[in-house]
Scaffold this active site. Structure first.
Site, short mmCIF file in Angstrom:
data_model
loop_
_atom_site.label_atom_id
_atom_site.label_comp_id
_atom_site.label_asym_id
_atom_site.label_seq_id
_atom_site.Cartn_x
_atom_site.Cartn_y
_atom_site.Cartn_z
N LYS A 38 0.86 -1.18 0.00
CA LYS A 38 0.00 0.00 0.00
C LYS A 38 0.89 1.23 0.00
O LYS A 38 2.08 1.16 0.32
CB LYS A 38 -0.91 0.02 1.23
CG LYS A 38 -1.85 -1.18 1.34
CD LYS A 38 -2.65 -1.12 2.63
CE LYS A 38 -3.56 -2.34 2.77
NZ LYS A 38 -4.31 -2.31 4.05
N HIS A 39 0.32 2.37 -0.33
CA HIS A 39 1.10 3.60 -0.35
C HIS A 39 1.47 4.02 1.07
O HIS A 39 0.71 3.80 2.02
CB HIS A 39 0.31 4.72 -1.03
CG HIS A 39 0.10 4.51 -2.50
ND1 HIS A 39 1.14 4.50 -3.40
CD2 HIS A 39 -1.02 4.29 -3.23
CE1 HIS A 39 0.67 4.30 -4.62
NE2 HIS A 39 -0.65 4.16 -4.54
N ALA A 40 2.65 4.61 1.19
CA ALA A 40 3.08 5.13 2.49
C ALA A 40 2.10 6.20 2.96
O ALA A 40 1.56 6.97 2.15
CB ALA A 40 4.48 5.71 2.38
N ASP A 78 4.61 2.71 -4.02
CA ASP A 78 5.05 4.05 -4.39
C ASP A 78 6.03 4.06 -5.55
O ASP A 78 6.39 5.13 -6.06
CB ASP A 78 5.71 4.73 -3.18
CG ASP A 78 4.74 4.93 -2.03
OD1 ASP A 78 3.58 5.25 -2.28
OD2 ASP A 78 5.15 4.75 -0.87
#
Length: 697
Positions: free
Chosen positions: A330-332, A341
């Site tokens: 998942k995105h930071a 990312d």
């Protein structure tokens, strides 16, 4: 899973479906004495608040059937992954209700993915406790109330409070007296998924001034990363099998043996061949030869570019489908990098390379700049329209209306970036020198110096980004603020998410036309709408694409000069890496400009561009020079990138890309689903490639 489990725990888990797990915790205790030293190997307690935290391309066609074998192996790998990861009656458990000891089974806590059960025992007479929680990835965050625990009313009869705690990152716990806010003790601990823990709070030596806080592991957590490890091993076996198969198919003796084994007319073929009569096999080999010669009349297509695009695209599909619901897919939440990312900026980078290579090819065929400009404008318009109308996440809010439509987006940013970079290159396009290998007049920087007008424009755009980011006044926020707002920065700027970038988007587009679920909401509890594909960040995506243009110029200007190409790739990789180190101070949060995907900070661009040049440094000699790898299977989706991207977004909620899971709180089942869905898109791209179907806009 780690360690042995108590028999009672085994009985409770019998028959439950497996779910992904967190990192295994250490079975044991951690003791914290008020005023004493910390002990324990996995957790440390604290008195105070925790600190701030090419030429060989013709030989890559292989023997007939290699493509079908590749497709079969790909499907087989997906099936094998599903079989190995399939839910079974294992000791692992999904979301379950864990009965609390000594509570007459009246209280239950339903655990979800990335959660563990923590039972807090308060043996302090006359002291109500408030437990505060924070995580190591939430930088400078306010502690959040986790649970209140009432005082013990009788010696030896603790008050018990159950609570679910996150297992994604290391947790910080702070226990305070509810009445006077006096700190009782503090600890840090990495809980494991679906683990069962007890936090024992009791007076030390029957005194009230010193308190012992112990964490005890009642039930060991499950190993949530095991499904990822299995999937990785299956993928590795697949790569080895494909490589071995291609090696065998490259051997003439093996091909002859296969032909003799499967061709019942082998003798007749040999006789007719000796007499000069073309047989079926000769016709096939004749076709292969004509296909080998056919591309020679056309500009050579660099497979490493399509392979890199395919790698980025397939990773993007996988993480967009959920990535097994693992946090690193998942995105930071704000600063830092995860696998998710990486993919979008790499796609932008390779789009820049393709812009220069394709534009040069079109101009060399005699097309006019005006006609090409019209095509550029039309393609950009289509990308933006597809992004707004078809691939719009605000559909989840209900039927789309102009009042709620999200204006920024992935395809919208690609469209704007493509338009700016392509027009910039078209305006200042110059003929590419045919060959400078033996000419002294050719500069060693001929891929840079002739492009000084483009570089000047890019530097001007970057100056605009820096000026707006660090000097634009934002109401209620400090100048140059780069933080997430919310509870970050000790909650001082809750409505300043994204600083100038967020302010410009809200001012020009309005809150309702932005992304409503930014990744910062998860840890930083932000309330503001924020769009990671906003207006200001588009400037740095243009910079990213232009660095990709630079890679394309290296490949074209130094064609057939492998050493020069690799030296320049390595040089760009090092220079951009050093710039990133200077901007970030080799730190996630403490640098001048942290690496941040939400902001598309310049350090994010230089870091990912450095990685991109490094990947090309590996791919170019392996794929285009030596021909050791054809780029399969990533090459196929790389040739049909728009179709795969739009298709995976449109059909993501349809079978067979998604189905009802037996246990929705299982990393394992989500991972199976996401791997199969991603593999299906690779297979679709392969079929379209063999049918010569390519969707271009």
């Amino acid at each position: 899973m780690t360690g042995a489990r108590p028999s009672a725990a085994e009985k409770r888990r019998a028959g439950q479906r497996g779910a992904g797990g967190g990192s295994p915790g250490c079975a044991g205790r951690e003791r914290r004495h008020g005023g004493g030293q910390r002990t324990g190997s996995d957790a440390a307690a604290r008195r105070k608040r925790l600190p701030e935290l090419a030429p060989a391309a013709s030989g890559m066609s292989g023997a007939p059937g290699a493509g079908r074998a590749l497709a079969a192996l790909l499907v087989a790998a997906s099936v094998l992954s599903a079989a190995l990861l399939a839910p079974s009656a294992s000791p692992e458990r999904g979301a379950e209700s864990t009965p609390l000891p000594d509570s007459d089974n009246k209280s239950h806590v339903e655990l979800k993915m990335d959660e563990a059960l923590l039972l807090i025992y308060n043996e302090l007479l006359g002291t109500n406790l408030t437990v505060y929680w924070n995580t190591e990835r939430c930088y400078h965050c306010l502690y959040q109330v986790l649970v209140n625990v009432s005082r013990s009313r009788k010696q030896g009869k603790p008050s018990i409070a159950p609570v679910a705690v996150s297992t994604q990152y290391r947790s910080f716990l702070q226990l305070k007296d509810t009445l006077d806010e006096r700190e009782v003790c503090s600890l840090e601990y990495k809980f494991g998924e679906f683990g069962n823990y007890s936090l024992l709070v009791k007076p030390l030596h029957n005194g009230v001034s010193e308190v012992a806080c112990d964490i005890v592991v009642n039930e060991n957590p499950v190993d949530s990363n095991l499904p990822v490890s299995i999937a990785f091993l299956v993928g590795l076996v697949l790569i080895i099998a494909i490589s071995f198969l291609r090696f065998l198919l490259s051997l003439d003796d093996f091909n002859n043996w296969i032909s003799k084994a499967i061709n019942s007319r082998e003798t007749d073929r040999l006789i007719n061949s000796d007499l000069g009569s073309p047989s079926r096999a000769d016709a096939l080999s004749g076709d292969a030869q004509s296909e080998t010669w056919r591309p020679s009349a056309l500009p050579h297509r660099l497979r490493c570019v399509d392979t890199f695009r395919g790698i980025s695209l397939i990773l993007m599909v996988f993480v967009n489908y959920g990535g097994g619901k693992y946090w690193y897919f998942k995105h930071a939440s704000w600063n830092g990098l995860t696998v998710a990312d990486l993919v979008f900026p790499w796609f932008v980078f390779i789009m820049g390379s393709s812009i220069f290579l394709s534009m040069t090819s079109v101009l060399q065929r005699g097309s006019s700049k005006l006609k090409l400009l019209g095509k550029i404008a039309w393609r950009s318009f289509l990308l933006i329209c597809i992004g707004i109308v078809i691939v719009n996440p605000n559909y989840c809010l209900g039927p789309l209306s102009w009042n709620k439509v999200r204006i920024p987006g992935v395809l919208q940013r690609l469209g704007v970036t493509y338009l700016v970079v392509a027009v910039l290159e078209l305006l200042f396009a110059k003929p590419v020198p045919e060959n400078c290998a033996s000419e002294r007049s050719c500069s060693s920087l001929r891929d840079i110096i002739p492009s000084w007008p483009q570089w000047l424009c890019i530097l001007m755009l970057e100056s605009i980004w820096l000026g707006l980011t660090f000097f634009l006044p934002v109401p209620g926020c400090p100048i140059g603020y780069l933080g997430p707002g919310g509870i970050g920065d000790l909650g001082k700027f809750p409505n300043c998410t994204g600083g100038a970038a967020g302010y410009i988007d809200r001012l020009l587009l309005g809150d309702d036309h932005l992304y409503q679920h930014p990744s910062s909401h998860v840890l930083y509890h932000t309330k503001m709408a924020y769009d990671p594909e906003g207006i200001l960040g588009t400037i740095n995506s243009i910079v990213m694409a232009f660095l990709g243009v630079q890679a394309g110029k290296i490949l074209l200007y130094y064609k057939d000069q492998t050493k020069d190409i690799l030296i320049r790739f390595a040089a760009w990789c090092c220079v951009l890496g050093l710039i990133s180190m200077a901007l970030t101070k080799i730190s996630e949060n403490e640098g001048f400009i942290p690496v941040n995907k939400n902001l598309w900070s310049i350090s994010y661009v230089t870091t990912l561009s450095s990685f991109a040049f490094f990947i090309l440094l590996i791919l170019y000699p392996v794929v285009d020079v030596r021909g050791l790898w054809t780029g399969a299977p990533f090459y196929y989706p790389g040739m049909n990138s728009i179709l795969v991207y739009v298709g995976h977004e449109v059909f993501k909620n349809y079978f067979p890309f998604q189905w009802k899971l037996g246990n929705n709180q299982s990393h394992k089942e989500h991972l199976i689903q996401n791997i199969v869905a991603t593999a299906l898109w690779v297979f679709i791209a392969y079929v379209l490639y063999k049918k010569k179907v390519f969707w271009k806009i």
